[in-house]
Design a protein around this motif. Sequence first.
Motif, PDB file in Angstrom:
ATOM      1  N   LEU A   1       8.797  -7.501 -25.886  1.00 53.67           N
ATOM      2  CA  LEU A   1       9.224  -8.902 -25.955  1.00 53.67           C
ATOM      3  C   LEU A   1       8.429  -9.737 -24.959  1.00 53.67           C
ATOM      4  CD1 LEU A   1      11.391  -9.445 -23.292  1.00 53.67           C
ATOM      5  CD2 LEU A   1      12.577  -7.694 -24.629  1.00 53.67           C
ATOM      6  N   TYR A   2       8.335 -11.031 -25.254  1.00 56.69           N
ATOM      7  CA  TYR A   2       7.622 -11.957 -24.383  1.00 56.69           C
ATOM      8  C   TYR A   2       8.114 -13.362 -24.674  1.00 56.69           C
ATOM      9  CZ  TYR A   2       5.009 -12.339 -28.712  1.00 56.69           C
ATOM     10  OH  TYR A   2       4.684 -12.495 -30.032  1.00 56.69           O
ATOM     11  N   GLU A   3       7.946 -14.256 -23.695  1.00 58.59           N
ATOM     12  CA  GLU A   3       8.319 -15.663 -23.876  1.00 58.59           C
ATOM     13  C   GLU A   3       7.657 -16.490 -22.784  1.00 58.59           C
ATOM     14  OE1 GLU A   3       8.722 -18.085 -25.593  1.00 58.59           O
ATOM     15  OE2 GLU A   3      10.807 -17.958 -26.300  1.00 58.59           O
ATOM     16  N   VAL A   4       7.287 -17.717 -23.142  1.00 58.01           N
ATOM     17  CA  VAL A   4       6.724 -18.686 -22.204  1.00 58.01           C
ATOM     18  C   VAL A   4       7.452 -20.001 -22.430  1.00 58.01           C
ATOM     19  CG1 VAL A   4       4.656 -19.901 -21.430  1.00 58.01           C
ATOM     20  CG2 VAL A   4       4.463 -17.550 -22.283  1.00 58.01           C
ATOM     21  N   VAL A   5       8.040 -20.562 -21.380  1.00 54.51           N
ATOM     22  CA  VAL A   5       8.741 -21.839 -21.489  1.00 54.51           C
ATOM     23  C   VAL A   5       8.311 -22.741 -20.340  1.00 54.51           C
ATOM     24  CG1 VAL A   5      10.749 -20.844 -22.646  1.00 54.51           C
ATOM     25  CG2 VAL A   5      10.737 -21.011 -20.157  1.00 54.51           C
ATOM     26  N   THR A   6       8.341 -24.047 -20.599  1.00 54.09           N
ATOM     27  CA  THR A   6       8.074 -25.008 -19.538  1.00 54.09           C
ATOM     28  C   THR A   6       9.380 -25.680 -19.164  1.00 54.09           C
ATOM     29  OG1 THR A   6       6.762 -26.928 -18.887  1.00 54.09           O
ATOM     30  CG2 THR A   6       7.502 -26.849 -21.160  1.00 54.09           C
ATOM     31  N   THR A   7       9.634 -25.786 -17.876  1.00 60.89           N
ATOM     32  CA  THR A   7      10.887 -26.343 -17.372  1.00 60.89           C
ATOM     33  C   THR A   7      10.565 -27.388 -16.309  1.00 60.89           C
ATOM     34  OG1 THR A   7      11.172 -24.822 -15.495  1.00 60.89           O
ATOM     35  CG2 THR A   7      11.849 -24.018 -17.681  1.00 60.89           C
ATOM     36  N   PRO A   8      11.552 -28.146 -15.878  1.00 62.37           N
ATOM     37  CA  PRO A   8      11.300 -29.092 -14.779  1.00 62.37           C
ATOM     38  C   PRO A   8      10.809 -28.402 -13.511  1.00 62.37           C
ATOM     39  CG  PRO A   8      13.358 -29.635 -15.890  1.00 62.37           C
ATOM     40  CD  PRO A   8      12.902 -28.338 -16.461  1.00 62.37           C
ATOM     41  N   ASP A   9      11.095 -27.108 -13.364  1.00 61.88           N
ATOM     42  CA  ASP A   9      10.646 -26.362 -12.187  1.00 61.88           C
ATOM     43  C   ASP A   9       9.299 -25.699 -12.384  1.00 61.88           C
ATOM     44  OD1 ASP A   9      13.025 -26.791 -10.594  1.00 61.88           O
ATOM     45  OD2 ASP A   9      14.046 -25.478 -12.019  1.00 61.88           O
ATOM     46  N   GLY A  10       8.695 -25.848 -13.565  1.00 60.93           N
ATOM     47  CA  GLY A  10       7.396 -25.244 -13.819  1.00 60.93           C
ATOM     48  C   GLY A  10       7.427 -24.311 -15.017  1.00 60.93           C
TER      49      GLY A  10
END
Length: 381
Positions: free
Chosen positions: A173-182
């Motif tokens: 499994l893998y995932e990449v997300v962008t958040t207010p913290d980076g």
Amino acid sequence: MSSRRSPFDDSWRPALHSPAPEIHRRSQAVLKILPFAVMGAVGLTDMLAGPRLGFLPLLTLGPTFASVAGGVRRTVLVGALALVICLPLSSYSGVLFNRQNNLTMATITAVTGASMLAAHLRIRRERELANVRRVAETAQHVLLRPVPRRAGDLRIALSYTSAAAEARIGGDLYEVVTTPDGVRLLIGDVQGKGLQAVETAAWTLGAFREAAYDEPDLPGIGDRLETSLARHLGGEKFVTAILAQVHEEEISLLNFGHPPPLIMRRDGRIELAEPETEVPPLGLVSLGDTEPVPHRVPFGTGDQILLYTDGVIEARDASGVFYPLLDRARMLGGSDPQAALEELRADLLDHVGGPLQDDAAMLLLRRHPRPRAKGGAEVTR
């Protein structure tokens, strides 16, 4: 446009690779020829041996082998061909329909009928297994969403290679997300195979996608994942994983029993990002003696980091030698991260010499300079 999605180029989709089972195709080709080769050899041997020695009962090997790789119709045709070969060769004895020849033809007919039944049952079983695998692969590909090719000053490449058709579906499994913290990332590997592993992977990804936006730091995300998996997993099941968050000139890594990432510096140096303290995999964190603590690694412009699952480093060649990822990582120096990762994947398959026996996922991050506006200031997103 939502600011959450602005750093992403969602039009790009990584290819999920499934290597062609070349060995399987070759064996199938051999099995298709084998019935005719065997019957030809039996007929020739019977002719050379003369009427005293009877090899004609061995013609039953034709429909028997035909049922292994062919369908019911093919098995019938091979059985009929065996009878056609048997008739002229039986005349060597002077009496075509004597007791021995009649018994031989009856045996060929009976074996052909049994082989037809075996071929029918085999095909039905293969279809059932293919349907189950197709469902598992579809579920796995649905939950593994496309990763962004760009996120801020990052360029991201992905390679996901499915195991051999004979192997059971894995739980990478893998995932990449962008958040207010980076930008935050997850890569992991579920213990075990099959639909249960896919279910656990879906559970892990769902928990990460929620926690990544809610928690202020990586330990908080890790706690959420551990709590979620503790409710879901039973016995000694676990998930090895790495949580990561990209900062200015650094990257934080929180390793839960997963193979350490490779850091490739812009000056050519390659090093392993080993965790400072050993932490058990997710699902078993409560059994450990230490609290999960992330460690920061310098990650500046021109640097790269490769996160991967154990299907990469545990891939072996014909002599049992593991894939030397640390030595081959220099192949990732090309200008296009995705093309460089594809080259590394091709080298991995070349090392194995055939299809992989376990799923292999690789996630490559390369830090580029931030784009600048006309006035020279960096563009922030």
